[in-house]
Design a protein around this motif. Structure first.
Motif, short mmCIF file in Angstrom:
data_model
loop_
_atom_site.label_atom_id
_atom_site.label_comp_id
_atom_site.label_asym_id
_atom_site.label_seq_id
_atom_site.Cartn_x
_atom_site.Cartn_y
_atom_site.Cartn_z
N ASN A 105 4.37 3.98 5.94
CA ASN A 105 5.52 3.26 5.40
C ASN A 105 6.72 4.20 5.24
OD1 ASN A 105 4.26 0.80 5.24
ND2 ASN A 105 3.78 0.93 3.06
N TYR A 106 6.42 5.43 4.89
CA TYR A 106 7.49 6.40 4.70
C TYR A 106 8.08 6.81 6.04
CZ TYR A 106 6.71 6.41 -0.19
OH TYR A 106 6.66 6.00 -1.49
N ALA A 107 7.20 7.03 7.03
CA ALA A 107 7.68 7.41 8.37
C ALA A 107 8.61 6.33 8.90
CB ALA A 107 6.48 7.61 9.30
N ILE B 149 4.50 1.40 -11.09
CA ILE B 149 4.07 1.55 -12.48
C ILE B 149 5.29 1.72 -13.37
CG2 ILE B 149 2.71 3.04 -14.03
CD1 ILE B 149 1.00 3.53 -11.31
N THR B 150 6.33 2.38 -12.85
CA THR B 150 7.58 2.48 -13.61
C THR B 150 8.17 1.08 -13.80
OG1 THR B 150 7.92 4.57 -12.46
CG2 THR B 150 9.78 3.71 -13.73
N ARG B 151 8.15 0.28 -12.74
CA ARG B 151 8.65 -1.09 -12.81
C ARG B 151 7.96 -1.84 -13.94
NH1 ARG B 151 6.72 -5.93 -11.41
NH2 ARG B 151 8.13 -7.54 -10.61
N ALA C 45 0.85 -1.20 0.00
CA ALA C 45 0.00 0.00 0.00
C ALA C 45 0.88 1.25 0.00
CB ALA C 45 -0.90 0.00 1.23
N LYS C 46 0.43 2.29 -0.70
CA LYS C 46 1.18 3.55 -0.68
C LYS C 46 0.60 4.39 0.46
CE LYS C 46 3.46 6.23 -4.28
NZ LYS C 46 4.75 5.53 -4.40
N CYS C 47 0.95 3.98 1.68
CA CYS C 47 0.40 4.65 2.86
C CYS C 47 1.50 5.47 3.52
CB CYS C 47 -0.20 3.64 3.83
SG CYS C 47 0.95 2.38 4.40
N GLY D 294 11.28 4.40 -10.36
CA GLY D 294 10.10 5.06 -9.79
C GLY D 294 9.74 6.31 -10.59
N THR D 295 8.55 6.82 -10.35
CA THR D 295 8.05 7.97 -11.11
C THR D 295 9.00 9.17 -11.04
OG1 THR D 295 5.75 7.32 -10.88
CG2 THR D 295 6.17 9.66 -11.21
N ALA D 296 9.52 9.44 -9.83
CA ALA D 296 10.30 10.67 -9.65
C ALA D 296 11.54 10.69 -10.52
CB ALA D 296 10.68 10.85 -8.18
N GLU E 100 14.16 -6.62 -1.91
CA GLU E 100 12.76 -6.23 -2.08
C GLU E 100 12.64 -4.92 -2.86
OE1 GLU E 100 10.29 -8.93 0.40
OE2 GLU E 100 10.21 -6.95 1.34
N GLU E 101 13.08 -3.82 -2.26
CA GLU E 101 12.98 -2.52 -2.92
C GLU E 101 14.20 -1.69 -2.53
OE1 GLU E 101 9.40 -0.47 -3.54
OE2 GLU E 101 8.25 -1.83 -2.27
N SER E 102 14.31 -0.53 -3.14
CA SER E 102 15.37 0.38 -2.75
C SER E 102 14.77 1.72 -2.38
CB SER E 102 16.36 0.56 -3.88
OG SER E 102 17.32 1.51 -3.47
C1 LIG Z 1 5.69 4.90 -5.21
C2 LIG Z 1 6.61 3.81 -4.85
C3 LIG Z 1 7.35 3.10 -5.81
C4 LIG Z 1 7.39 3.48 -7.29
O1 LIG Z 1 6.15 3.37 -7.89
P1 LIG Z 1 5.90 4.10 -9.29
O2 LIG Z 1 4.49 3.75 -9.60
O3 LIG Z 1 6.85 3.56 -10.25
O4 LIG Z 1 6.12 5.56 -9.04
C5 LIG Z 1 8.12 2.02 -5.39
N1 LIG Z 1 8.19 1.68 -4.09
C6 LIG Z 1 7.51 2.34 -3.14
C7 LIG Z 1 7.61 1.90 -1.72
C8 LIG Z 1 6.70 3.42 -3.48
O5 LIG Z 1 6.04 4.08 -2.54
#
Ligand SMILES: *Cc1c(COP(=O)(O)O)cnc(C)c1O
Length: 355
Positions: free
Chosen positions: A200-202, A259-261, A195-197, A301-303, A231-233
């Motif tokens: 997770n960032y905190a 979505i970039t992935r 989830a993009k909650c 990622g999008t950025a 898993e992710e970076s």
């Molecule tokens: C937003 C995000 C991404 C990248 O997602 P995109 O849809 O490519 O921007 C990857 N990992 C995490 C944890 C994210 O929050």
């Protein structure tokens, strides 16, 4: 490509701030467009959305999202093509993911007319804010938070959905040195990693701070159980080039479905590159860097689109990666994706959405 039309109440600003936008000198996330969208869901009923001048919102100190964290967001970008038309990239994917995040956080879902229709109307009104110029874009930030004024712990009955927009410029950065994290975790099976909650960032900030003190700019998260698989970076998905093949961890409940992935996987396949979505172990990559089989590691990622890494730190040793060139797969993928999303190259995938 219009969605179902929707009634939006519009109140335009009396004084535009567009003169504050200098396309040559954009600092990410600091300047916002003239307008924003606000839509409230009151006891399960979506009220008519409003587009109003960008500005502060008042809140009650008992606002439930501040205390219990029902808060989700999306990040996407709009571009201008050579004809000055405004383009969004795969916005339906962000819309779908937003509602997947909402369900996991026990929040209401947002109707497509409000999410996509709201983005379109806001972009029409603030089209002048979509900066031209290579690597410039307008960053779009839809988000939603619970808005009950109540201190009891329960899923909120009321929610506020908003969209704000901020010009984004060229992403200057030297390739980061990343640390394989083997103590802290970003996500665990059964948790909220997909989830993009906001939370997770905190949770990622403290491990990132410790890594920064050791000289690393970014983390490479490993699985919560064995710390054996990537898993992710940071807040990006991670990809590897090994023997010319593109490897990336298969998505699961602990990996955000970027979505970039997905886009890079489809582009790589269209370029004749073999793609493997599977478990990728730390050992495989470290051994591969040593033997020269692994030539690239990058975040997606999008950025940043792609962010190639200079070195990977594992258990106190740094493993350097070869320098990236224009022929590197990450460079070719990045250039192709940039060309498609800015309308420079034909979009044979049906990804580009003209506003
Ligand atoms: C937003 C995000 C991404 C990248 O997602 P995109 O849809 O490519 O921007 C990857 N990992 C995490 C944890 C994210 O929050």
């Amino acid at each position: 490509m219009a969605t179902d039309t929707i009634n939006i109440n519009v109140r335009l600003t009396e004084k535009s701030r567009i003169n504050q936008l200098d396309p040559e000198n954009i600092v990410f996330g600091t300047l916002f467009t003239d307008h924003m969208l606000v839509a409230d869901c009151v006891n399960g009923e979506w009220q008519t959305p409003e587009i109003i001048p960008f500005g502060d919102v008042a809140f009650n100190p008992a606002l439930s999202s501040l205390h219990y964290g029902q808060s989700i967001f999306e990040g996407m970008k709009a571009f201008k093509n050579n004809q000055d038309e405004v383009l969004m990239f795969r916005p339906l994917e962000n819309f779908k993911r937003f509602n997947i995040s909402a369900e996991r956080m026990c929040m209401t879902t947002v109707p497509e007319e409000i999410f996509i229709g709201g983005l379109e109307e806001l972009l029409r009104i603030d089209a002048a804010w979509v900066p031209k110029g290579e690597d410039n874009s307008l960053y779009l930030r839809p988000f939603m938070f619970s808005s009950d004024e109540y201190l009891g712990v329960r899923a909120s009955l009321n929610y506020r959905f908003m969209i704000i927009m901020s010009p984004a410029g060229k992403y200057y950065s030297t390739p980061p040195k990343v640390k394989v994290e083997t103590e802290f975790i970003r996500a665990a099976p059964g948790g909220v990693g997909y989830a993009k909650c906001a939370g997770n960032y905190a949770a990622s900030l403290y491990p990132a701070k410790l890594a920064a003190q050791q000289g690393y700019t970014q983390l490479l998260w490993t699985d919560a159980i064995e710390h054996k698989y990537f898993e992710e970076s940071g807040t990006m998905n991670v990809m590897f080039v090994k023997n010319g093949k593109l490897l990336t961890p298969a998505v699961s409940s602990t990996i955000l479905k970027g979505i970039t992935r997905d886009t890079l996987i489809q582009l790589a396949k269209s370029m004749g590159v073999e793609v493997e979505e599977r478990k990728v172990s730390v050992e495989e990559i470290i051994e591969g860097i040593k033997s020269g089989e692994v030539t690239e590691v990058f975040g997606a990622g999008t950025a940043v689109v792609v962010s190639p890494f200079a070195a990977i730190g594992f258990e106190g040793t740094d493993f350097d990666l070869p320098a990236i060139t224009e022929n590197s797969l990450s460079s070719r993928l990045k250039n192709k994706l940039n060309a498609i999303r800015t309308g420079q190259e034909a979009d044979t995938f049906d990804w580009v959405w003209k506003v």
